[in-house]
Design a protein around this motif. Structure first.
Motif, mmCIF file in Angstrom:
data_model
loop_
_atom_site.group_PDB
_atom_site.id
_atom_site.type_symbol
_atom_site.label_atom_id
_atom_site.label_comp_id
_atom_site.label_asym_id
_atom_site.label_seq_id
_atom_site.Cartn_x
_atom_site.Cartn_y
_atom_site.Cartn_z
ATOM 1 N N ASN A 132 0.930 -1.166 0.137
ATOM 2 C CA ASN A 132 -0.070 -0.138 0.020
ATOM 3 C C ASN A 132 0.706 1.069 0.023
ATOM 4 O OD1 ASN A 132 -2.284 -1.585 -0.189
ATOM 5 N ND2 ASN A 132 -2.448 -1.402 2.288
ATOM 6 N N ARG A 133 1.897 1.209 0.750
ATOM 7 C CA ARG A 133 2.922 2.344 0.723
ATOM 8 C C ARG A 133 3.593 2.687 -0.574
ATOM 9 N NH1 ARG A 133 8.449 3.319 1.546
ATOM 10 N NH2 ARG A 133 8.973 1.134 1.324
ATOM 11 N N ILE A 134 3.889 1.739 -1.270
ATOM 12 C CA ILE A 134 4.563 1.670 -2.609
ATOM 13 C C ILE A 134 3.357 2.331 -3.501
ATOM 14 C CG2 ILE A 134 5.551 0.267 -4.525
ATOM 15 C CD1 ILE A 134 6.915 -1.184 -2.267
ATOM 16 N N LYS A 135 2.257 1.674 -3.737
ATOM 17 C CA LYS A 135 1.158 2.188 -4.489
ATOM 18 C C LYS A 135 0.866 3.597 -4.387
ATOM 19 C CE LYS A 135 -1.389 -1.620 -3.843
ATOM 20 N NZ LYS A 135 -2.945 -2.243 -3.644
ATOM 21 N N ARG A 157 1.410 6.595 -7.113
ATOM 22 C CA ARG A 157 0.244 7.313 -7.461
ATOM 23 C C ARG A 157 0.468 8.888 -7.390
ATOM 24 N NH1 ARG A 157 -3.208 3.059 -5.526
ATOM 25 N NH2 ARG A 157 -3.112 4.179 -3.325
ATOM 26 N N GLU A 158 1.197 9.137 -6.276
ATOM 27 C CA GLU A 158 1.576 10.370 -5.638
ATOM 28 C C GLU A 158 2.591 10.893 -6.779
ATOM 29 O OE1 GLU A 158 1.629 14.195 -3.669
ATOM 30 O OE2 GLU A 158 0.016 12.659 -3.799
ATOM 31 N N SER A 159 3.430 10.374 -7.287
ATOM 32 C CA SER A 159 4.829 10.765 -8.182
ATOM 33 C C SER A 159 3.943 10.818 -9.486
ATOM 34 C CB SER A 159 5.755 9.531 -8.073
ATOM 35 O OG SER A 159 6.757 9.906 -9.223
ATOM 36 N N PHE A 160 3.184 9.840 -10.088
ATOM 37 C CA PHE A 160 2.512 10.306 -10.982
ATOM 38 C C PHE A 160 1.504 11.424 -11.201
ATOM 39 C CE2 PHE A 160 -1.215 9.566 -13.917
ATOM 40 C CZ PHE A 160 -0.820 9.366 -15.148
ATOM 41 N N ARG A 161 0.756 11.531 -10.080
ATOM 42 C CA ARG A 161 -0.218 12.824 -9.984
ATOM 43 C C ARG A 161 0.729 13.921 -10.352
ATOM 44 N NH1 ARG A 161 -1.687 16.551 -6.440
ATOM 45 N NH2 ARG A 161 -0.109 15.702 -4.810
ATOM 46 N N LEU A 162 1.845 14.371 -9.622
ATOM 47 C CA LEU A 162 2.737 15.497 -9.764
ATOM 48 C C LEU A 162 3.512 15.836 -10.960
ATOM 49 C CD1 LEU A 162 4.364 15.177 -6.167
ATOM 50 C CD2 LEU A 162 2.382 16.760 -6.756
ATOM 51 N N ASN A 163 3.511 14.380 -11.647
ATOM 52 C CA ASN A 163 4.528 14.669 -12.731
ATOM 53 C C ASN A 163 3.514 14.301 -14.147
ATOM 54 O OD1 ASN A 163 7.288 14.626 -12.488
ATOM 55 N ND2 ASN A 163 6.569 13.102 -11.121
ATOM 56 N N VAL A 219 11.159 9.169 0.605
ATOM 57 C CA VAL A 219 11.974 10.093 -0.040
ATOM 58 C C VAL A 219 12.831 9.708 -1.335
ATOM 59 C CG1 VAL A 219 13.628 11.847 -0.072
ATOM 60 C CG2 VAL A 219 12.129 11.766 1.851
ATOM 61 N N VAL A 220 13.572 8.463 -1.075
ATOM 62 C CA VAL A 220 14.394 7.923 -1.926
ATOM 63 C C VAL A 220 13.745 7.402 -3.146
ATOM 64 C CG1 VAL A 220 16.207 6.249 -2.449
ATOM 65 C CG2 VAL A 220 16.450 7.558 -0.193
ATOM 66 N N LEU A 221 12.494 6.581 -2.632
ATOM 67 C CA LEU A 221 11.544 6.080 -3.531
ATOM 68 C C LEU A 221 10.957 7.124 -4.560
ATOM 69 C CD1 LEU A 221 10.658 2.923 -3.283
ATOM 70 C CD2 LEU A 221 8.310 4.056 -3.336
ATOM 71 N N LEU A 222 10.490 8.361 -4.013
ATOM 72 C CA LEU A 222 9.787 9.264 -4.988
ATOM 73 C C LEU A 222 11.180 9.835 -5.929
ATOM 74 C CD1 LEU A 222 7.953 11.079 -2.295
ATOM 75 C CD2 LEU A 222 6.975 9.791 -4.461
ATOM 76 N N LYS A 223 12.329 9.893 -5.473
ATOM 77 C CA LYS A 223 13.429 10.356 -6.335
ATOM 78 C C LYS A 223 13.544 9.352 -7.586
ATOM 79 C CE LYS A 223 15.648 13.132 -3.096
ATOM 80 N NZ LYS A 223 17.219 13.459 -2.306
ATOM 81 N N LYS A 224 13.547 8.068 -7.130
ATOM 82 C CA LYS A 224 13.992 7.203 -8.089
ATOM 83 C C LYS A 224 12.641 7.229 -9.038
ATOM 84 C CE LYS A 224 17.254 4.612 -6.314
ATOM 85 N NZ LYS A 224 18.491 4.446 -6.970
ATOM 86 N N LEU A 225 11.552 7.394 -8.700
ATOM 87 C CA LEU A 225 10.271 7.386 -9.608
ATOM 88 C C LEU A 225 10.360 8.756 -10.500
ATOM 89 C CD1 LEU A 225 7.453 6.249 -7.264
ATOM 90 C CD2 LEU A 225 8.269 5.078 -9.356
ATOM 91 N N GLU A 226 10.985 9.838 -9.973
ATOM 92 C CA GLU A 226 11.154 11.186 -10.703
ATOM 93 C C GLU A 226 12.163 10.767 -11.791
ATOM 94 O OE1 GLU A 226 10.498 15.142 -11.715
ATOM 95 O OE2 GLU A 226 9.346 13.886 -9.967
ATOM 96 N N LYS A 227 13.148 10.144 -11.488
ATOM 97 C CA LYS A 227 14.272 9.899 -12.670
ATOM 98 C C LYS A 227 13.286 8.997 -13.677
ATOM 99 C CE LYS A 227 18.046 10.270 -9.985
ATOM 100 N NZ LYS A 227 19.249 9.428 -9.288
#
Length: 116
Positions: free
Chosen positions: A63-66, A70-76, A99-107
């Motif tokens: 659930n945390r990863i999902k 979703r948050e990363s997709f929403r922002l991008n 924080v690190v997970l969001l940075k990886k997704l951003e890349k």
């Protein structure tokens, strides 16, 4: 001004939509995620999530990863090309903090923007 909402139209909900992507995907890989994408005929990107119990055992971790995907997709979403995406979590995604997970997704999203 851009809206950063995450309505139902931005989600892949049917198995046929997932199969559409897996037939001829453009893939981007990392140690934590695989993101498959395919051009759609809509005027916005959409996302679907696949997180297997085999790789992420605990429900609260899945659930945390999902939530973070979703948050990363929403922002991008406004930077992304008009594609359907399926994000697949791998084993090593559990080991990272938020924080690190969001940075990886951003890349990964940036790499998709460079592809198109």
């Amino acid at each position: 001004m851009n809206s950063f909402k995450f309505p139902k139209k931005l989600r892949l909900l049917k198995s046929s939509e997932f199969f559409f992507i897996f037939r001829e995907p453009k893939c981007i890989y990392s140690l934590q995620f695989n993101i498959f994408g395919r051009i759609n005929k809509l005027q916005h990107p959409r996302i679907g999530l696949t997180i297997a119990k085999k790789y992420v055992r605990l429900a609260h971790e899945r659930n945390r990863i999902k939530r973070l995907i979703r948050e990363s997709f929403r922002l991008n979403q406004h930077k992304l090309p008009f594609m359907d995406f399926v994000a697949v979590a791998r084993k090593r995604s559990v080991d990272l903090d938020n924080v690190v997970l969001l940075k990886k997704l951003e890349k990964l999203w940036q790499r998709y923007c460079q592809l198109s």
